[in-house]
Write a protein that holds these residues in place. Structure first.
Motif, PDB file in Angstrom:
ATOM      1  N   UNK A  33      45.817  97.147  36.582  1.00 46.35           N
ATOM      2  CA  UNK A  33      44.852  98.007  37.264  1.00 46.35           C
ATOM      3  C   UNK A  33      44.029  97.207  38.267  1.00 46.35           C
ATOM      4  N   UNK A  34      43.618  96.001  37.881  1.00 45.59           N
ATOM      5  CA  UNK A  34      42.853  95.143  38.794  1.00 45.59           C
ATOM      6  C   UNK A  34      43.712  94.730  39.983  1.00 45.59           C
ATOM      7  N   UNK A  35      44.993  94.416  39.714  1.00 39.65           N
ATOM      8  CA  UNK A  35      45.920  94.070  40.796  1.00 39.65           C
ATOM      9  C   UNK A  35      46.020  95.222  41.793  1.00 39.65           C
ATOM     10  N   UNK A  36      46.154  96.446  41.275  1.00 37.07           N
ATOM     11  CA  UNK A  36      46.310  97.601  42.144  1.00 37.07           C
ATOM     12  C   UNK A  36      45.033  97.860  42.933  1.00 37.07           C
ATOM     13  N   UNK A  37      43.882  97.765  42.292  1.00 40.81           N
ATOM     14  CA  UNK A  37      42.612  97.999  42.987  1.00 40.81           C
ATOM     15  C   UNK A  37      42.429  97.010  44.135  1.00 40.81           C
ATOM     16  N   UNK A  38      42.688  95.742  43.866  1.00 44.43           N
ATOM     17  CA  UNK A  38      42.571  94.733  44.917  1.00 44.43           C
ATOM     18  C   UNK A  38      43.616  94.974  45.996  1.00 44.43           C
ATOM     19  N   UNK A  39      44.828  95.307  45.590  1.00 48.15           N
ATOM     20  CA  UNK A  39      45.891  95.570  46.568  1.00 48.15           C
ATOM     21  C   UNK A  39      45.533  96.746  47.463  1.00 48.15           C
ATOM     22  N   UNK A  40      44.919  97.770  46.899  1.00 47.68           N
ATOM     23  CA  UNK A  40      44.513  98.910  47.708  1.00 47.68           C
ATOM     24  C   UNK A  40      43.443  98.494  48.721  1.00 47.68           C
ATOM     25  N   UNK A  41      42.537  97.631  48.323  1.00 48.96           N
ATOM     26  CA  UNK A  41      41.522  97.122  49.254  1.00 48.96           C
ATOM     27  C   UNK A  41      42.179  96.354  50.392  1.00 48.96           C
ATOM     28  N   UNK A  42      43.162  95.530  50.058  1.00 54.69           N
ATOM     29  CA  UNK A  42      43.890  94.766  51.078  1.00 54.69           C
ATOM     30  C   UNK A  42      44.605  95.718  52.038  1.00 54.69           C
ATOM     31  N   UNK A  43      45.307  96.697  51.492  1.00 52.31           N
ATOM     32  CA  UNK A  43      46.056  97.645  52.318  1.00 52.31           C
ATOM     33  C   UNK A  43      45.111  98.424  53.218  1.00 52.31           C
ATOM     34  N   UNK A  44      44.027  98.928  52.675  1.00 45.92           N
ATOM     35  CA  UNK A  44      43.094  99.732  53.466  1.00 45.92           C
ATOM     36  C   UNK A  44      42.459  98.918  54.587  1.00 45.92           C
ATOM     37  N   UNK A  45      42.075  97.690  54.301  1.00 43.84           N
ATOM     38  CA  UNK A  45      41.486  96.816  55.318  1.00 43.84           C
ATOM     39  C   UNK A  45      42.504  96.511  56.415  1.00 43.84           C
ATOM     40  N   UNK A  46      43.720  96.192  56.014  1.00 42.96           N
ATOM     41  CA  UNK A  46      44.775  95.886  56.971  1.00 42.96           C
ATOM     42  C   UNK A  46      45.127  97.097  57.822  1.00 42.96           C
ATOM     43  N   UNK A  47      45.225  98.265  57.189  1.00 41.65           N
ATOM     44  CA  UNK A  47      45.568  99.487  57.925  1.00 41.65           C
ATOM     45  C   UNK A  47      44.545  99.782  59.021  1.00 41.65           C
ATOM     46  N   UNK A  48      43.270  99.706  58.679  1.00 45.51           N
ATOM     47  CA  UNK A  48      42.222 100.014  59.661  1.00 45.51           C
ATOM     48  C   UNK A  48      42.290  99.057  60.851  1.00 45.51           C
ATOM     49  N   UNK A  49      42.573  97.798  60.581  1.00 39.56           N
ATOM     50  CA  UNK A  49      42.676  96.840  61.687  1.00 39.56           C
ATOM     51  C   UNK A  49      43.963  97.051  62.483  1.00 39.56           C
ATOM     52  N   UNK A  50      45.074  97.213  61.794  1.00 41.58           N
ATOM     53  CA  UNK A  50      46.363  97.372  62.474  1.00 41.58           C
ATOM     54  C   UNK A  50      46.434  98.675  63.260  1.00 41.58           C
TER      55      UNK A  50
END
Length: 171
Positions: A33-50
């Motif tokens: 669950x912690x892996x997924x939560x952090x991964x979602x933060x990474x994806x969301x941050x990357x998506x907004x920039x990309x």
């Protein structure tokens, strides 16, 4: 990664550490669950920039679906993130500078959104995506203020990246 250090590309993308290593069977679900939560933060941050704009919850959920499929299928967190981030890069929102009219049926020209303006300005002056400061003015909408737009334009022109304007116009 033979020396144990984080690869430079990963260090830049990872705004948190998605891999909490545990050997305790009871805490594996918490770790997942912690892996997924952090991964979602990474994806969301990357998506907004990309994608050069804020992203919606449903857009993030769509990309995280790819992460979930890979992660639940046995991929480690880094490989699952790689699949998700590739999906972001294959999107028309990354490949093209999309401008969505506020009134699609209208035949009159419409003003650009703050994020569309930021992208146009940045690609014109720097031949690159908007930096964090320009994105912040687009995020809060102040870029649409003529004074802020002028300040940002002057800031960008004084940056070394503005040489791209001269280089590209000369070609």
């Amino acid at each position: 990664e033979a020396d144990g250090s984080t690869p430079p590309g990963r260090a830049k993308l990872y705004v948190c550490d998605p891999e909490i290593i545990t050997t305790d069977e009871e805490s594996k679900e918490t770790t997942k669950s912690a892996d997924r939560d952090c991964s979602q933060t990474i994806v969301e941050t990357f998506m907004a920039e990309a994608w050069r704009r804020p992203v919606s919850v449903s857009e993030v959920d769509d990309v995280m679906g790819i992460f979930d499929t890979a992660y639940d299928g046995g991929s480690d967190v880094h490989d699952a993130l790689e699949f998700a981030l590739k999906r972001v890069l294959l999107s028309p929102w990354f490949i093209f500078r999309v401008e969505v009219p506020s009134e699609p049926e209208s035949t009159v020209s419409q003003p650009l959104s703050a994020h569309e303006l930021a992208a146009r300005l940045s690609y014109f002056l720097w031949s690159s995506q908007p930096d964090a400061e320009l994105r912040a003015t687009a995020d809060d909408g102040t870029l649409l203020d003529l004074g802020v737009l002028e300040d940002q334009t002057r800031r960008m022109l004084s940056d070394d990246k503005a040489e791209a304007l001269v280089d590209n116009l000369g070609e």
